[in-house]
Scaffold this motif. Sequence first.
Motif, PDB file in Angstrom:
ATOM      1  N   GLY A 147      -6.305  -8.120  -5.872  1.00  0.00           N
ATOM      2  CA  GLY A 147      -6.097  -8.859  -6.972  1.00  0.00           C
ATOM      3  C   GLY A 147      -7.003 -10.228  -6.629  1.00  0.00           C
ATOM      4  O   GLY A 147      -6.963 -10.419  -5.376  1.00  0.00           O
ATOM      5  N   ASN A 148      -7.737 -10.758  -7.751  1.00  0.00           N
ATOM      6  CA  ASN A 148      -8.394 -12.102  -7.412  1.00  0.00           C
ATOM      7  C   ASN A 148      -7.487 -12.933  -7.042  1.00  0.00           C
ATOM      8  O   ASN A 148      -6.359 -13.053  -7.837  1.00  0.00           O
ATOM      9  N   PRO A 149      -7.829 -14.123  -6.589  1.00  0.00           N
ATOM     10  CA  PRO A 149      -6.916 -14.988  -6.023  1.00  0.00           C
ATOM     11  C   PRO A 149      -6.213 -15.912  -7.472  1.00  0.00           C
ATOM     12  O   PRO A 149      -5.076 -16.135  -7.347  1.00  0.00           O
ATOM     13  N   TRP A 150      -7.060 -16.026  -8.280  1.00  0.00           N
ATOM     14  CA  TRP A 150      -6.480 -16.776  -9.445  1.00  0.00           C
ATOM     15  C   TRP A 150      -5.214 -15.957 -10.061  1.00  0.00           C
ATOM     16  O   TRP A 150      -4.241 -16.500 -10.448  1.00  0.00           O
ATOM     17  N   SER A 151      -5.547 -14.753 -10.244  1.00  0.00           N
ATOM     18  CA  SER A 151      -4.764 -13.773 -10.930  1.00  0.00           C
ATOM     19  C   SER A 151      -3.290 -13.497  -9.993  1.00  0.00           C
ATOM     20  O   SER A 151      -2.277 -13.612 -10.645  1.00  0.00           O
ATOM     21  N   LEU A 152      -3.614 -13.360  -8.794  1.00  0.00           N
ATOM     22  CA  LEU A 152      -2.487 -13.350  -7.762  1.00  0.00           C
ATOM     23  C   LEU A 152      -1.472 -14.877  -7.890  1.00  0.00           C
ATOM     24  O   LEU A 152      -0.405 -14.731  -7.992  1.00  0.00           O
ATOM     25  N   LEU A 194      -8.685  -6.289   1.804  1.00  0.00           N
ATOM     26  CA  LEU A 194      -9.872  -5.480   1.476  1.00  0.00           C
ATOM     27  C   LEU A 194     -10.769  -4.757   2.384  1.00  0.00           C
ATOM     28  O   LEU A 194     -11.103  -3.688   2.606  1.00  0.00           O
ATOM     29  N   ASN A 195     -10.898  -5.786   3.380  1.00  0.00           N
ATOM     30  CA  ASN A 195     -11.468  -5.474   4.749  1.00  0.00           C
ATOM     31  C   ASN A 195     -10.736  -4.543   5.390  1.00  0.00           C
ATOM     32  O   ASN A 195     -11.449  -3.343   6.006  1.00  0.00           O
ATOM     33  N   ALA A 196      -9.441  -4.595   5.488  1.00  0.00           N
ATOM     34  CA  ALA A 196      -8.764  -3.416   6.268  1.00  0.00           C
ATOM     35  C   ALA A 196      -8.656  -2.207   5.451  1.00  0.00           C
ATOM     36  O   ALA A 196      -8.705  -1.011   5.955  1.00  0.00           O
ATOM     37  N   GLN A 197      -8.570  -2.323   4.092  1.00  0.00           N
ATOM     38  CA  GLN A 197      -8.950  -0.927   3.422  1.00  0.00           C
ATOM     39  C   GLN A 197     -10.279  -0.266   3.679  1.00  0.00           C
ATOM     40  O   GLN A 197     -10.257   0.741   3.891  1.00  0.00           O
ATOM     41  N   ILE A 198     -11.525  -1.065   3.693  1.00  0.00           N
ATOM     42  CA  ILE A 198     -12.582  -0.535   3.977  1.00  0.00           C
ATOM     43  C   ILE A 198     -12.404  -0.048   5.349  1.00  0.00           C
ATOM     44  O   ILE A 198     -13.242   1.254   5.687  1.00  0.00           O
ATOM     45  N   GLU A 199     -12.075  -0.568   6.505  1.00  0.00           N
ATOM     46  CA  GLU A 199     -11.823   0.028   7.804  1.00  0.00           C
ATOM     47  C   GLU A 199     -11.125   1.480   8.037  1.00  0.00           C
ATOM     48  O   GLU A 199     -11.461   2.091   8.615  1.00  0.00           O
ATOM     49  N   SER A 200      -9.975   1.389   6.933  1.00  0.00           N
ATOM     50  CA  SER A 200      -9.256   2.423   6.851  1.00  0.00           C
ATOM     51  C   SER A 200      -9.808   3.682   5.913  1.00  0.00           C
ATOM     52  O   SER A 200      -9.489   4.741   6.109  1.00  0.00           O
ATOM     53  N   GLY A 201     -11.160   3.537   5.407  1.00  0.00           N
ATOM     54  CA  GLY A 201     -11.776   4.462   4.595  1.00  0.00           C
ATOM     55  C   GLY A 201     -12.131   4.371   3.070  1.00  0.00           C
ATOM     56  O   GLY A 201     -12.758   5.133   2.437  1.00  0.00           O
ATOM     57  N   ALA A 202     -11.985   3.112   2.825  1.00  0.00           N
ATOM     58  CA  ALA A 202     -12.174   2.749   1.226  1.00  0.00           C
ATOM     59  C   ALA A 202     -13.823   3.036   1.240  1.00  0.00           C
ATOM     60  O   ALA A 202     -14.416   2.060   1.863  1.00  0.00           O
ATOM     61  N   GLN A 203     -14.521   3.494   0.298  1.00  0.00           N
ATOM     62  CA  GLN A 203     -15.712   3.650   0.223  1.00  0.00           C
ATOM     63  C   GLN A 203     -16.498   2.789  -0.727  1.00  0.00           C
ATOM     64  O   GLN A 203     -17.680   2.555  -0.962  1.00  0.00           O
ATOM     65  N   ALA A 204     -15.653   1.861  -1.520  1.00  0.00           N
ATOM     66  CA  ALA A 204     -15.951   1.017  -2.582  1.00  0.00           C
ATOM     67  C   ALA A 204     -14.779  -0.098  -2.764  1.00  0.00           C
ATOM     68  O   ALA A 204     -13.444   0.631  -2.449  1.00  0.00           O
ATOM     69  N   VAL A 205     -14.771  -1.188  -3.292  1.00  0.00           N
ATOM     70  CA  VAL A 205     -13.374  -1.840  -3.331  1.00  0.00           C
ATOM     71  C   VAL A 205     -13.694  -2.467  -4.870  1.00  0.00           C
ATOM     72  O   VAL A 205     -14.826  -3.107  -5.419  1.00  0.00           O
ATOM     73  N   MET A 206     -12.668  -2.952  -5.409  1.00  0.00           N
ATOM     74  CA  MET A 206     -12.528  -3.575  -6.628  1.00  0.00           C
ATOM     75  C   MET A 206     -11.621  -4.805  -6.644  1.00  0.00           C
ATOM     76  O   MET A 206     -10.336  -4.827  -6.347  1.00  0.00           O
ATOM     77  N   LEU A 207     -12.027  -5.816  -7.094  1.00  0.00           N
ATOM     78  CA  LEU A 207     -11.251  -7.141  -7.235  1.00  0.00           C
ATOM     79  C   LEU A 207     -10.812  -7.366  -8.597  1.00  0.00           C
ATOM     80  O   LEU A 207     -11.745  -7.480  -9.583  1.00  0.00           O
TER      81      LEU A 207
END
Length: 361
Positions: A147-152, A194-207
């Motif tokens: 989530g983007n910081p504002w919405s969180l 998100l960086n941990a998700q990338i390190e774990s294998g995510a090939q794109a990320v969405m905020l």
Amino acid sequence: MSYPSLHNNSFIKALLRQPTLHTPVWLMGQAGHPLPEYRLLRAKAGCYLSLLKQPDYTTEATLQPFRYLSLDAAVVTTDILTLADAMGLGLYFVHGETPRLRYPLRDEKAIQRLRVPDPRAQEYLYQSVAQSRRALEGKVPLIGVAGNPWSLACYMVEGGPPGDFQLIKRMLYRRPELLHRLLLTTSQAVAASLNAQIESGAQAVMLLDPFAGALANGMYQRFSLFYAREVLARLHKSQHGHRVPSILYTRGASQWLVETAQSGADCLGLDASYDLGMARQLVGNTVALQGNLDPAVLLGDEACIRRGVQRTLQAFGPACAGTGHVFNLGQDILPSTPPQALAVVVDAVHAYSQVKGGVHA
């Protein structure tokens, strides 16, 4: 950790504004939820939070829509508020999947105590990403989510869906420096997740920023867009030599489209209120665009759904142009959506956008 080569990279290519042979499609709002297989899995897990915290269940939930639909990407099954839970706010769900926080941030001391969580607090999410990536076997890319910081912050202060946003806006106007502190800590936590998700294998990320439209002009730039930029600037941009593109989805923020295009995201997710053709003209070739079929169209008959898909594709233009379009819904899938409607959308996107000789088929 090594993974098989990616067989279908149309989604990644579209995010990077490279030509594709058809417009790639995936569906926001956990496309598997209308499926009977998901309901059985959810019942087996016992509750939604239990499902989210067990990698075997989340991996299965991530793969279910991919098995049923010819999607061009898969998205990890999660909830943006698991990060708030990891930060000690006590996530739980009522009436099925309506989120609540047991310890909302209502005073200065609570916000001062807030810290970026230890990565182990979301280890189940990172295991789910790695497990889902392996299970996909390179067929399509996997998307990580936060989530983007504002919405969180809206959830974290209000304690649940924000309604009229009174508590968060009272803080914004009475104690803006306190809200900035909350948003700074949250932006650091989001980027780390998100960086941990990338390190774990995510090939794109969405905020995801579903509450961007709750802000007034001037406030959006200071309290939402600024922190989206902070997160996006911190993201790892590559994984084993491959570019990891990012999507920023904002709801109700069409008047700030040009400014949002300068966020640092590779792609902007658009809600159903945008004129997709006009949006493309406004941003030019600076970012790709994702969207933006009204999810209520999926409640119509097959002819209605196919017309809606065709209008959306025509509004953007041909995939072969390399200007970057990812087909998606403008908002989350409605709970009453029939599963067969999802299949019609995906089939229509691929059929109507397929390129032959450089033009739409």
